[in-house]
Design a protein around this motif. Structure first.
Motif, short mmCIF file in Angstrom:
data_model
loop_
_atom_site.label_atom_id
_atom_site.label_comp_id
_atom_site.label_asym_id
_atom_site.label_seq_id
_atom_site.Cartn_x
_atom_site.Cartn_y
_atom_site.Cartn_z
N GLU A 240 0.81 -1.22 0.00
CA GLU A 240 0.00 0.00 0.00
C GLU A 240 0.84 1.27 0.00
OE1 GLU A 240 -3.11 0.64 -0.49
OE2 GLU A 240 -3.56 -1.45 -0.81
N ALA A 241 1.89 1.34 0.83
CA ALA A 241 2.72 2.54 0.90
C ALA A 241 3.80 2.52 -0.19
CB ALA A 241 3.38 2.65 2.27
N PHE A 242 4.01 1.38 -0.78
CA PHE A 242 5.10 1.18 -1.74
C PHE A 242 5.08 2.17 -2.90
CE2 PHE A 242 6.28 -1.47 -5.58
CZ PHE A 242 7.64 -1.33 -5.44
N PRO A 243 3.93 2.46 -3.54
CA PRO A 243 3.96 3.37 -4.69
C PRO A 243 4.32 4.81 -4.31
CG PRO A 243 1.94 2.07 -4.68
CD PRO A 243 2.58 1.91 -3.35
N LEU A 244 4.23 5.15 -3.03
CA LEU A 244 4.47 6.53 -2.62
C LEU A 244 5.95 6.84 -2.45
CD1 LEU A 244 1.61 6.97 -0.02
CD2 LEU A 244 1.62 7.59 -2.44
N TRP A 245 6.78 5.83 -2.37
CA TRP A 245 8.21 6.07 -2.23
C TRP A 245 8.95 5.12 -3.18
CZ3 TRP A 245 11.24 9.74 -1.46
CH2 TRP A 245 12.59 9.54 -1.22
N ARG A 246 9.25 5.64 -4.35
CA ARG A 246 9.79 4.79 -5.41
C ARG A 246 11.30 4.98 -5.52
NH1 ARG A 246 6.05 2.69 -8.55
NH2 ARG A 246 7.25 2.73 -10.48
N TYR A 247 11.99 4.64 -4.43
CA TYR A 247 13.45 4.71 -4.42
C TYR A 247 13.97 3.28 -4.37
CZ TYR A 247 18.06 6.75 -3.56
OH TYR A 247 19.38 7.15 -3.69
N HIS A 248 14.44 2.81 -5.52
CA HIS A 248 14.94 1.44 -5.64
C HIS A 248 16.41 1.48 -6.03
CE1 HIS A 248 10.61 1.22 -6.30
NE2 HIS A 248 10.65 -0.07 -6.07
N THR A 249 17.16 0.56 -5.48
CA THR A 249 18.56 0.44 -5.87
C THR A 249 18.85 -1.00 -6.26
OG1 THR A 249 19.40 -0.17 -3.68
CG2 THR A 249 19.15 2.19 -4.15
N ASP A 250 19.93 -1.16 -7.02
CA ASP A 250 20.39 -2.52 -7.26
C ASP A 250 21.27 -2.93 -6.08
OD1 ASP A 250 22.90 -1.36 -7.65
OD2 ASP A 250 22.75 -1.41 -9.84
N ALA A 251 21.80 -4.14 -6.12
CA ALA A 251 22.58 -4.65 -4.99
C ALA A 251 23.89 -3.89 -4.81
CB ALA A 251 22.86 -6.13 -5.18
N GLU A 252 24.30 -3.14 -5.83
CA GLU A 252 25.52 -2.35 -5.74
C GLU A 252 25.27 -0.93 -5.22
OE1 GLU A 252 27.00 -2.56 -9.71
OE2 GLU A 252 27.35 -4.72 -9.63
N LEU A 258 13.35 5.13 -12.34
CA LEU A 258 11.95 4.74 -12.50
C LEU A 258 11.09 5.93 -12.86
CD1 LEU A 258 11.64 2.40 -9.40
CD2 LEU A 258 12.22 1.78 -11.74
N SER A 259 11.70 6.96 -13.40
CA SER A 259 10.94 8.14 -13.80
C SER A 259 9.95 7.76 -14.89
CB SER A 259 11.89 9.22 -14.32
OG SER A 259 12.66 8.75 -15.41
N ASP A 260 8.73 8.24 -14.73
CA ASP A 260 7.66 8.01 -15.70
C ASP A 260 7.33 6.53 -15.85
OD1 ASP A 260 5.73 9.08 -17.40
OD2 ASP A 260 6.91 8.61 -19.18
N GLU A 261 7.55 5.76 -14.78
CA GLU A 261 7.21 4.34 -14.83
C GLU A 261 6.29 4.03 -13.66
OE1 GLU A 261 10.51 1.74 -15.03
OE2 GLU A 261 11.39 2.69 -16.80
N TYR A 262 5.11 3.48 -13.97
CA TYR A 262 4.19 3.08 -12.90
C TYR A 262 4.47 1.66 -12.44
CZ TYR A 262 -0.03 1.05 -10.91
OH TYR A 262 -0.90 0.37 -10.12
N GLU A 263 4.54 0.73 -13.37
CA GLU A 263 4.74 -0.67 -13.00
C GLU A 263 6.18 -1.12 -13.20
OE1 GLU A 263 1.85 -3.11 -14.93
OE2 GLU A 263 0.35 -2.72 -13.40
N ILE A 280 16.46 -3.48 -4.18
CA ILE A 280 16.15 -3.05 -2.81
C ILE A 280 15.22 -1.83 -2.83
CG2 ILE A 280 17.13 -2.22 -0.63
CD1 ILE A 280 17.88 -5.12 -1.35
N TRP A 281 14.18 -1.88 -1.98
CA TRP A 281 13.34 -0.71 -1.72
C TRP A 281 13.95 -0.02 -0.50
CZ3 TRP A 281 8.50 -0.33 1.65
CH2 TRP A 281 7.80 0.86 1.40
N ASP A 282 14.50 1.19 -0.69
CA ASP A 282 15.32 1.84 0.32
C ASP A 282 14.52 2.93 1.04
OD1 ASP A 282 17.28 2.87 1.89
OD2 ASP A 282 18.70 3.31 0.28
#
Length: 561
Positions: A240-252, A258-263, A280-282
């Protein structure tokens, strides 16, 4: 002792999500007897239950522009959206929104005091409250006089003289048999998810599978849903809160763009394929303001008993992302039963499709914003209900001969009448091992697709006919497994057939869009026991201007371009 029950109705609705409820209510307005048969609980399960982030509404008075919305979907959908349906869904959105609100669905105001969220321009998205859309829609259906039968697993459509005249199913809790005789039938039973990690594992594509076996045409199974969800320390998914903070990193530690990307498109899968997983969702990077927005979102839209309600974003942390949360599902209402008109009739007389079962292709190759799935379901449900009612008013009460009933009963009871064979759980595990890996269903290549198809064909030809069930509960699992294996074959064959990449369909061996050859939709149907596939060209007037540079037509770059 299990009983045998005959239910006679004018319009049968298979599946009671938002599409099924809209269809039932609209058919009932024509003064007809309407019955919903739902696998679990109408209005309280499936995709409708979890689709709660928002609802797309087009309203010029709110500043929305039709041309801007159409152009955005054309571009993001990479020019294979059915523009007639795109316009229909946008223009019908306001009426469905008003209907949902009048039935009791809560839509909450945003930070600026308006209901329309500005985060997904040019689209208008209204956020839903705790009630979601399902329970109020069910209440309205009951109020309008619709008969709802929960806990019925519908297994096979019934046909007479080339026309669909009902269906047969059973109640896993009692083993009771149900024969539904109907003048018109609407399939609105949702998507296939391969019983995956996500929380809609009761969806196994039953409606599409039944329609295929009955001879209906299916389309666009090659475009996968790309939802990914964080995993909490207990191993549960939450979102539920996931779409509100779209900061993802790879393992490095590199942030994914993810600009302009919903899914997420396939950004995550590309990173994993390059060996930079897990993703990772950071939450450690979120500000206090970001955390407060997440808490407000939870307060307004997460039911108190939900496992997500206990999640405290203020504790922050780094969470592993599970890709393919709903693997097996297609891009919303791109894949599904092919409708032959704007009232959702199929190629089979007497059969209509709605919701995620209805392949309108109105979004094309990509899902651009939250709420489009619910909106398309409400619009196609409305239109299928009207179409089915108009058809039912024109035809006589069906008479089903004994041979057709005997055929359907043999199919339904086969697993429990078999003394030996294969467990549906075991076959499902093999299916998961074969098609769920990202390098089969997301990052595709001819060699891997053919290898997976070889195994799936073996499952279909050798194991599925020998599925066994010790009781009525396992009987449901057997039919679920049968349908999932069929979906796997449809997905793999469509993915092999489309020899290009487009939207969320990515072929490592064909990494570019191929225009004009693949400005087309893939269609399939059963023919003499085999799955036949062919192209249906997109009307030329809907093509992009092919004189423009490729990079201008397709601004999003794919791996290998």
């Amino acid at each position: 002792m299990p009983s045998e029950n005959v239910v006679e109705t004018d319009v049968l609705i298979v599946g009671g999500g938002i599409a099924g409820c809209f269809a039932a209510i609209k058919a009932r307005e024509h003064g007809l007897a309407v019955t919903i048969a739902d696998k679990t609980s109408a209005g309280n399960s499936g995709g409708t239950l979890v689709a709660g982030y928002g609802y797309v509404v087009f309203n010029p008075e709110w500043g929305h522009n039709l041309d801007d919305c159409m152009n955005a979907i054309n571009t993001k959908g990479e020019y294979i959206n059915n523009r007639e349906w795109t316009e229909i869904v946008l223009k019908d959105s306001w009426a469905t929104y008003e209907a949902l609100e009048s039935w009791g669905t809560e839509f909450v105001e945003g930070e600026d005091g308006t209901k329309s969220v500005k985060a997904y321009p040019p689209f208008g998205v209204v956020r839903m409250g705790l009630t979601r859309a399902g329970p109020p829609s069910r209440k309205q259906a009951v109020k309008s006089g619709v008969e709802i039968m929960d806990g019925i697993t519908v297994v096979e459509l019934l046909k007479q003289d080339g026309r669909v005249v009902g269906a047969i199913g059973f109640a896993p809790t009692t083993g009771d048999l149900y024969v539904f005789k109907a003048k018109a039938t609407v399939i609105s039973s949702g998507v296939n998810t391969f019983r995956s990690l996500g929380n809609i594992s009761n969806l196994t594509g039953d409606g599409e599978a039944m329609a295929y076996r009955a001879g209906a045409e299916i389309t666009s199974k090659e475009f996968p849903d790309t939802n990914a969800l964080p995993v909490d320390p207990s191993g549960s998914l939450f979102g539920e809160a996931f779409p509100l903070w779209r900061y993802h990193t790879d393992a490095e530690g590199n942030r994914l763009d993810l600009s302009d990307e919903y899914e997420l498109a396939l950004t995550q899968e590309f990173a994993v394929h390059a060996g930079r997983g897990p993703i990772i969702w950071d939450l450690d990077t979120a500000t206090s303001e970001d955390i407060e927005k997440m808490r407000q979102r939870q307060e307004h839209s997460v039911p108190p008993k939900s496992k997500w309600a206990a999640f405290d974003p203020g504790k922050r942390g780094k969470f592993r992302i599970a890709g393919g949360a709903w693997v097996g599902m297609q891009n919303s209402q791109t894949g599904g039963i092919w409708p032959i008109n704007t009232k959702c009739a199929t190629t089979l007389p007497g059969l209509y499709a709605a919701g995620e079962c209805c392949g309108t292709r109105y979004l094309g190759a990509y899902h651009p914003a939250p709420g489009f799935g619910l909106l398309g379901s409400a619009v196609t449900g409305t239109r299928a209900g009207i179409g089915a009612a108009e058809y039912a008013l024109q035809v006589e009460k069906p008479v089903i001969d004994g041979e057709e009933l005997a055929r359907a009963k043999r199919i339904l009871y086969a697993p429990v009448e078999r003394n030996s064979g294969f467990s549906p759980r075991w076959v499902t595990q093999i299916l998961h091992n074969t098609v769920v890996p990202y390098f089969i269903i997301y990052i595709k290549h001819e060699e891997r697709l053919k290898a997976a198809l070889t195994i799936v064909r073996f499952l279909n030809d050798h194991l599925v006919p020998k599925l066994t069930a010790k009781d009525s509960h396992e009987l449901r699992l057997a039919h679920d497994t049968k349908n999932m294996v069929l979906h796997a074959e449809m997905i793999l064959r469509c993915s092999l057939f489309r020899t290009e990449s487009r939207g969320v369909h990515y072929r490592e061996d064909y990494p570019r869009r191929d225009d004009p050859a693949w400005l087309a939709w893939v269609k399939l149907r059963e023919e003499n026991g085999e799955m036949k596939l062919w192209k249906e060209p997109v009307p030329k007037e809907w093509w992009p201007d092919l004189s423009k540079p490729y990079e201008e037509i397709y601004p999003r770059r794919l791996l290998g371009e």
